[in-house]
Motif scaffolding. Structure first.
Motif: not given
Length: 249
Positions: A90-92, A98-99, A183-188, A193-194
């Motif tokens: 919750f601290s974000c 970018n974890t 493609q989304i996972f690669s570009e991020r 963060s995901i």
């Protein structure tokens, strides 16, 4: 407040001060505030109003399916979780680093609840957030590709500070959807963060993506620089239903 001052404040885009000026002026006179105290209270009201407006805008843009808070979460029904580790999310700080965060485990154990409540807190802290179910995101990706709007949609996704993907594993994905998700996972990767929930262990993800190589590549990108938490308890929904049944008896 006279009309000239009102118009000047509007010109400077200070709607909060316009709204509160008369009330704070009255309070300042009643309490004998000095000029600095009076001005400080005006500015504080403006800041609070802007923060609330920002949160409301970010919350609306995130498209959460419902409102969930940490206060509603019963940790006594989730002994498999470390409350300290959950509250740290919750601290974000993980967003700034970018974890990725992965919640894996049985359905009904609180994964989605915590995902949404942490996403809402991120909005409160001024982060841009987008919520999708895995199936919903895949459907949008395919739709955007068919309408030749995929690059525009991906650009929007990649600008998010935090991408929330819920319920990976409930629906098997087509080859087209798998490639678009990759493609989304690669570009991020290492750029944003995901936060993802799944009812499946990594060993079962090939059932979803239908391609062992692609599955391995997706997992590799997600777990690099990640926080993984396992939810291996009884379903909260089942426990709630059992409690209701006992009360009815």
């Amino acid at each position: 407040m006279d009309d000239k001052l009102r118009e000047q404040l509007k010109f400077c885009r200070l709607p909060g001060i316009v709204e509160c000026y008369d009330d704070i002026l009255r309070e300042a006179r009643d309490n004998s505030w000095n000029h600095e105290q009076f001005f400080s209270n005006l500015v504080e009201y403006e800041v609070i109003m802007r923060e609330n407006n920002r949160f409301n805008r970010l919350f609306k843009q995130a498209k959460f399916p419902n409102l969930k808070t940490i206060e509603q979460f019963n940790f006594s029904e989730a002994p498999f979780l470390s409350k300290t580790e959950v509250m740290e999310l919750f601290s974000c700080k993980f967003i700034d680093q970018n974890t990725n965060v992965l919640f894996l485990g049985s359905p009904g154990t609180g994964k989605s609840h915590l995902l949404i409540s942490i996403g809402i807190e991120a909005c409160r802290q001024g982060k841009t957030v987008g919520f999708f179910t895995a199936a919903g995101l895949c459907n949008q990706l395919i739709e955007m590709q068919e309408e030749q709007q995929l690059l525009k949609f991906l650009k929007k996704i990649n600008k998010l500070d935090l991408l929330l993907i819920d319920e990976l594993g409930f629906v098997e994905l087509s080859n087209q959807a798998t490639q678009l998700m990759f493609q989304i996972f690669s570009e991020r990767y290492e750029k944003g963060s995901i936060f993802l929930t799944s009812n499946l262990e990594f060993a079962e993800w090939a059932k979803v993506f239908h391609d062992e190589r692609m599955t391995a590549a997706i997992i590799d990108r997600l777990i690099h620089n990640s926080k993984i938490m396992l939810f291996n308890g009884s379903s909260h929904r089942l426990l709630d239903q059992q409690k209701k049944t006992k009360k009815a008896q």
